[in-house]
Design an enzyme around this catalytic site. Structure first.
Site, PDB file in Angstrom:
ATOM      1  N   CYS A  76      -6.056  11.973  19.716  1.00  0.00           N
ATOM      2  CA  CYS A  76      -5.156  10.987  20.615  1.00  0.00           C
ATOM      3  C   CYS A  76      -5.637  10.882  22.044  1.00  0.00           C
ATOM      4  O   CYS A  76      -6.743  10.423  22.310  1.00  0.00           O
ATOM      5  CB  CYS A  76      -3.612  11.364  20.413  1.00  0.00           C
ATOM      6  SG  CYS A  76      -2.523   9.874  20.985  1.00  0.00           S
ATOM      7  N   HIS A 174      -3.016  11.142  14.537  1.00  0.00           N
ATOM      8  CA  HIS A 174      -2.453  12.585  14.997  1.00  0.00           C
ATOM      9  C   HIS A 174      -2.841  13.390  13.521  1.00  0.00           C
ATOM     10  O   HIS A 174      -1.855  13.083  12.724  1.00  0.00           O
ATOM     11  CB  HIS A 174      -1.172  12.855  15.268  1.00  0.00           C
ATOM     12  CG  HIS A 174      -1.043  12.578  16.839  1.00  0.00           C
ATOM     13  ND1 HIS A 174      -1.030  13.612  17.750  1.00  0.00           N
ATOM     14  CD2 HIS A 174      -0.504  11.351  17.423  1.00  0.00           C
ATOM     15  CE1 HIS A 174      -1.073  13.049  19.107  1.00  0.00           C
ATOM     16  NE2 HIS A 174      -0.590  11.881  18.840  1.00  0.00           N
ATOM     17  N   GLU A 176      -2.795  16.180  12.514  1.00  0.00           N
ATOM     18  CA  GLU A 176      -1.286  17.489  12.204  1.00  0.00           C
ATOM     19  C   GLU A 176      -0.257  16.631  11.863  1.00  0.00           C
ATOM     20  O   GLU A 176       0.840  17.566  11.524  1.00  0.00           O
ATOM     21  CB  GLU A 176      -1.347  17.995  13.635  1.00  0.00           C
ATOM     22  CG  GLU A 176      -0.691  17.359  14.637  1.00  0.00           C
ATOM     23  CD  GLU A 176      -1.450  16.497  15.643  1.00  0.00           C
ATOM     24  OE1 GLU A 176      -0.910  15.973  16.550  1.00  0.00           O
ATOM     25  OE2 GLU A 176      -2.769  16.147  15.435  1.00  0.00           O
TER      26      GLU A 176
END
Length: 192
Positions: A76, A174, A176
């Site tokens: 990001c 993202h 994650e």
């Protein structure tokens, strides 16, 4: 050891937890020696480009990052900092990728927040990932597509969802926070 860069941005703990779930040890640090000696380095990112770059420069980390030779992943804001410049705060960034970061035009809701798929993917980061799989995005700025673009997503206009050049990899989304697809992409990076 995986080094997760501590700088003027958030989201480090989410990345640390995802790395741990994949069975890797990590440390959140802004120590240049730890970064230089890590197996891999991750620049997570939720924040603002100008203040993040100011922190990197104050600590001398801008030059450290540019000279890393192990695999590096920007996420990001971390991806945007690896580009040439950002319209956010009219900021000169690290100039790894030959593309500029621009603000989305106000033709739809900005920031682009939520799940979106890819219109194309290629390269090692996307092994075992299909274009119709979704990842989680939250951003008001985007990197223009370039010769280093390895994934494209369309929101208002086509933009670089991921970039790759030499040992530098980056995702606008993202991983994650992107469920199984994101974990596969993160695993692909950690397996380089």
């Amino acid at each position: 050891m995986i080094a997760i860069l501590k700088y003027n941005a958030g989201n480090s703990l989410s990345v640390e937890n995802a790395v741990k779930r994949l069975g890797y040890e990590s440390v959140i640090t802004d120590d240049p020696d730890v970064l230089k000696n890590a197996e891999k380095v991750i620049l997570p990112g939720v924040g603002e480009a100008a203040s993040a770059m100011e922190y990197l420069k104050e600590k001398g980390l801008d030059e450290v990052i540019k000279n890393l030779t192990q695999p590096v992943l920007g996420i990001c804001l971390g991806m945007q900092l690896l580009c040439e410049s950002s319209e956010e705060g009219d900021t000169e960034t690290l100039r790894i990728f030959k593309t500029k970061v621009k603000k989305f035009p106000p033709e739809d809701l900005v920031p682009h927040t939520g799940w979106n798929n890819f219109t194309s993917v290629k390269g090692k980061l996307f092994e075992n990932v299909e274009t119709d799989e979704n990842c989680y995005f939250v951003h008001s700025y985007y990197a223009e597509p370039s010769e280093e673009t390895v994934a494209v997503t369309d929101y208002i206009l086509p933009f670089s969802a991921a970039l790759q050049k030499d040992n530098f990899y980056a995702t606008q989304f993202h991983p994650e926070k992107s469920a199984a697809t994101g974990m596969q992409i993160l695993k692909n990076f950690l397996s380089l």
